[in-house]
Every structure is written in structure tokens, then in C-alpha cells.
Design an enzyme around this catalytic site. Structure first.
Site, PDB file in Angstrom:
ATOM      1  N   TYR A 119       0.859  -1.188   0.000  1.00  0.00           N
ATOM      2  CA  TYR A 119       0.000   0.000   0.000  1.00  0.00           C
ATOM      3  C   TYR A 119       0.890   1.231   0.000  1.00  0.00           C
ATOM      4  O   TYR A 119       1.870   1.301   0.747  1.00  0.00           O
ATOM      5  CB  TYR A 119      -0.878   0.012   1.260  1.00  0.00           C
ATOM      6  CG  TYR A 119      -1.721   1.262   1.374  1.00  0.00           C
ATOM      7  CD1 TYR A 119      -3.024   1.299   0.876  1.00  0.00           C
ATOM      8  CD2 TYR A 119      -1.209   2.416   1.962  1.00  0.00           C
ATOM      9  CE1 TYR A 119      -3.786   2.443   0.954  1.00  0.00           C
ATOM     10  CE2 TYR A 119      -1.972   3.575   2.040  1.00  0.00           C
ATOM     11  CZ  TYR A 119      -3.256   3.576   1.542  1.00  0.00           C
ATOM     12  OH  TYR A 119      -4.015   4.709   1.611  1.00  0.00           O
ATOM     13  N   GLU A 207      -3.649   7.486  -4.142  1.00  0.00           N
ATOM     14  CA  GLU A 207      -3.584   6.204  -3.442  1.00  0.00           C
ATOM     15  C   GLU A 207      -3.299   5.069  -4.426  1.00  0.00           C
ATOM     16  O   GLU A 207      -4.040   4.887  -5.390  1.00  0.00           O
ATOM     17  CB  GLU A 207      -4.909   5.932  -2.716  1.00  0.00           C
ATOM     18  CG  GLU A 207      -4.856   4.720  -1.810  1.00  0.00           C
ATOM     19  CD  GLU A 207      -6.178   4.481  -1.091  1.00  0.00           C
ATOM     20  OE1 GLU A 207      -7.220   4.364  -1.769  1.00  0.00           O
ATOM     21  OE2 GLU A 207      -6.168   4.415   0.147  1.00  0.00           O
TER      22      GLU A 207
END
Ligand code: ADP
Ligand code: MG
Length: 398
Positions: A119, A207
Site C-alpha cells: 500500500y 492512493e
């Protein structure tokens, strides 16, 4: 402002970030050509909606197939099949709410052989007032859950705007992801490219979930969720062109035409207020008295009669609205202008629900008089507390 994954990836590519090859399509007929252009042997058919969690999402329609909104295809026929199943259907994910979102575009992408999923995101950290990278080895899953269960697995790396992203930031990202050797170099390089993209395009959030390591040892951005600072959009006509109005609330689009700061909410009391702080306080006090606001609306300091009328129309267009509260403190804005705007609007759109008006400030007496003499069924209020109580009691039928 949000954009689609495929648009975000095209933008990141301009800054040199590694993304897969892909083709965006708008109709099932385009699927075959797109699949052939990419060549395979593995394709991924990805729903393009402004919401995450697509992979684990479910379609409402039975003929959309059992799989989620991101599907791995092993042949051109499968790409075609998935495309015709998904286009035009409604995808429900953890981020769309139960109504879901209609899938009008697909991204057909090269399939990657994934070794690891990480991530990585960049955002404006309000506490430090700086751009921060948030990274975790726990990619591909719900990051809120990771933050809750294993906060030690989330690392934040803050960048000083005076220097911009430096090699030491890149090394910190690589370290947090447990990378060494060539992969650490790639992570370093990627961090600097993403930072440049973030700052040059005035992003609000970027993101990448997941950021992957492929089986042949390459870092790649496999997903991209990008949102921009709306107040900086005037500097980026290229970004403005990426706006997809079908993804946005119709009332919010209408409001933006009149430069009104409007956010649709779920409650029953429509609000028209001047000043963001007073608008927030108005939402709070409605909740304090036990009801829910239908919207946030700041008509701004210098609202004209035309703007007030537009605002009123937008509020009454919401079928959930059971009552309206107009709360104006006339400073730069004059109460008589507001009063005239409210009356013009009521005459134009009709008034099917109770309306409470609280005016204070410049020309307040004139404003109140205009409302009294209008002959309209308006409930006057003296202060914020009084106004909130009156509108709450009115929507409850009191
Ligand atoms: P979302 O976050 O909306 O579910 P993603 O783009 O992250 O959508 O896709 C979900 C999952 O699908 C990813 O975590 C990854 O495992 C897989 N996936 C997505 N794109 C590809 C691709 N190009 N090749 C292989 N797998 C992919
Ligand atoms: Mg994702």
C-alpha cells in the site's frame, strides 16, 4: 475532484511512474479490439467508477455474472464476455453505498504476475501541513482495517516542501516496505516521481493500492485513486477535462455553476447559510435538536438575488427535504437582498415545505419587513437556537 483509475494512471505515466498498458472502453463492441491491441495472454477487465473496493464489489443485476468489478480474463472471448456483462450494470462496493454506481466505462489492462502487494498513498497531512507518504506492506486490502488492527504496520514519511522529495524519503519508503537492492532503487525513484506528480498537479490524495512487485522483480502501480484540490483546478485545464459529470451529484454540479459551496447530505432539513463556519454551526444545531440536515450550503459573502434563487431551487429539488432553514448573518451580504432572493425563489419554485428564516445583521429590519409583507407562509426566527427549534418542530409536524 475525483478521476477514474485509467485517467490517473495515464497521468502518473507522464511523470514516469510504472503502470500497466491498458485501453479504456465505453461499449462492449470495443472490447475485442482493446484485447487484441494488448495481446494477452492475461487481461484484467476493470470497472471504472469513482469508488474503491471494486474487486470485492457485487453487481446488482443477476446477468452481470458472479464475479466482482475487477475480473481476470484468460482469453479474448472472456474479455468480451466480461465487458458485455459489466457495462451499464450497477456495482455496489464498500465505498459506493447501497445504491451502487453504474459502470459506464471499463479499463482493459495487461494482467500482471503478482509477487507481493503493498500500500502506498500520498496526501496533505493537515497536522504537519505537509505532503506525507503513507506506506504499508499490507497492500491490496482495506487500509482502514490495517490501521485499526495493526497500526505498527503503517509508516508515515513526511516531506518538507522546502526540499521536495529527496533520496532519503525514497530510502525511507523502501525501508518501510522491506525492500533492498534494485527494488529499493525502484521504490526510491517512484517516490520522487509520485511526489512530483502530486505537487505539480495540485493533488489532494493519491492512493496506489496495490503497489505490486511482479514476479520478475518490478514495482508497478496496479491501482490509482487520484483526487485534486478543487480550489486549484483553475491552474489545470488538462485536469478539468478529466471530470466525469455522471459520477457527481446533479445538485452539486448545478451548485458549482453558480459558485455555491453545496454538499448533499442524507437528512431532511435543507439549509441555506452564508459563511462556511455559520453553515457548519447550523448543521450542528439541527443535529443537536434531533434532526438531520439535507445539505451543507454556503451562498458566500456577496451572493446576488440570482444566486439565492439558484440555491433555493437546488435545495427544493431534493425529494428528502421536509423543511428549509435560511440562516443569514448579513455582513457584506445584506439581509434585504437575501429576503428578496428568498421571496423570488419561493415564487418561482413554490413552497411545499415549511420555511424558517433567521436574519441578522446589515439591513435586518428591511429584510424582515420584506418577508412579512410578502404574504408568504414564512416562519420568522430571532436567533440560531430559535430557528433550529422551529424548523425541527415544523418538520415533525408541530
Ligand atoms: P479495487 O481496489 O477497486 O478493488 P484494484 O485495481 O485494486 O481495484 O483491483 C483489485 C485487485 O485486483 C488488486 O488488488 C489485484 O490483486 C487485482 N488486479 C488489479 N489489476 C490487476 C492487473 N492489471 N493484473 C493482475 N491483477 C490485477
Ligand atoms: Mg485497489
Amino acid at each position: 475532484m475525483n478521476i477514474h483509475e485509467y485517467q490517473g494512471k495515464a497521468l502518473l505515466k507522464e511523470f514516469g511512474a510504472p503502470v500497466s498498458r491498458g485501453v479504456a472502453i465505453f461499449s462492449a463492441e470495443e472490447a475485442e479490439a482493446a484485447a487484441k491491441e494488448l495481446g494477452g495472454p492475461l487481461w484484467v477487465v476493470k470497472s471504472q467508477i469513482h469508488a474503491g473496493g471494486r474487486g470485492k464489489g457485487k453487481f446488482k443485476e443477476a446477468d452481470a455474472g458472479e464475479k466482482g468489478g475487477v475480473r481476470l480474463a484468460k482469453s479474448i472471448d472472456e474479455v468480451k464476455e466480461f465487458a458485455s456483462q459489466m457495462l451499464g450494470k450497477t456495482l455496489v462496493t464498500v465505498q459506493t453505498g447501497e445504491d451502487g454506481k453504474q459502470v459506464n466505462r471499463l479499463y482493459i489492462e495487461d494482467g500482471s504476475d503478482i509477487e507481493k502487494e503493498f500500500y502506498l498513498s500520498a496526501l496533505v497531512d493537515r497536522a504537519t501541513g505537509r505532503v506525507a507518504f503513507v506506506v504499508s506492506t499490507e497492500g491490496g486490502m482495506d487500509i482502514e482495517q490495517v490501521a485499526h488492527d495493526t497500526p505498527e504496520k503503517i509508516h508515515t514519511i513526511t516531506v518538507d516542501p522546502a526540499t521536495g522529495a529527496m533520496p532519503h524519503h525514497g530510502r525511507a519508503v523502501a525501508k518501510a516496505l522491506g525492500l533492498s537492492g534494485d527494488l529499493a532503487k525502484q521504490a526510491n525513484d517512484l517516490t520522487i516521481k509520485l511526489y512530483n506528480a502530486f505537487v505539480s498537479k495540485d493533488m489532494e490524495m493519491l492512493e496506489i493500492n496495490p503497489l505490486i512487485v511482479t514476479t520478475d522483480g518490478k514495482l508497478r502501480c496496479l491501482d490509482a485513486k487520484v483526487s485534486f484540490d478543487s480550489n486549484a483546478l483553475y491552474r489545470h485545464p488538462d485536469v478539468q477535462e478529466l471530470r466525469d459529470l455522471t459520477e457527481e451529484d446533479a445538485k452539486e454540479i448545478e451548485a458549482s455553476k453558480y459558485d455555491l459551496a453545496y454538499i448533499a447530505l442524507d437528512g431532511t432539513i435543507g439549509c441555506m447559510v452564508n459563511g462556511a463556519g455559520l453553515a457548519m454551526a447550523t448543521l450542528d444545531i439541527i443535529k443537536l435538536y434531533g434532526e438531520e440536515p439535507a445539505n451543507f450550503l454556503d451562498v458566500g459573502g456577496g451572493a446576488s438575488e440570482e444566486k439565492v434563487t439558484a440555491a433555493f431551487k437546488i435545495i427544493t429539488a431534493d425529494p428528502n427535504v421536509k423543511g428549509i432553514l435560511v440562516n443569514i448573518f448579513g455582513g457584506i451580504m445584506k439581509c434585504d437582498v437575501i429576503a428578496r432572493g428568498v421571496i423570488a425563489a419561493v415564487k418561482a419554485v413554490g413552497l411545499q415545505v415549511p420555511l424558517v428564516v433567521r436574519l441578522e445583521g446589515t439591513n435586518v429590519e428591511e429584510g424582515k419587513q420584506i418577508i412579512r409583507e410578502s404574504g408568504l407562509n414564512v416562519i420568522p426566527a430571532d436567533d440560531l437556537d430559535d430557528a433550529a427549534q422551529k424548523i425541527v418542530s415544523a418538520v415533525r409536524g408541530g
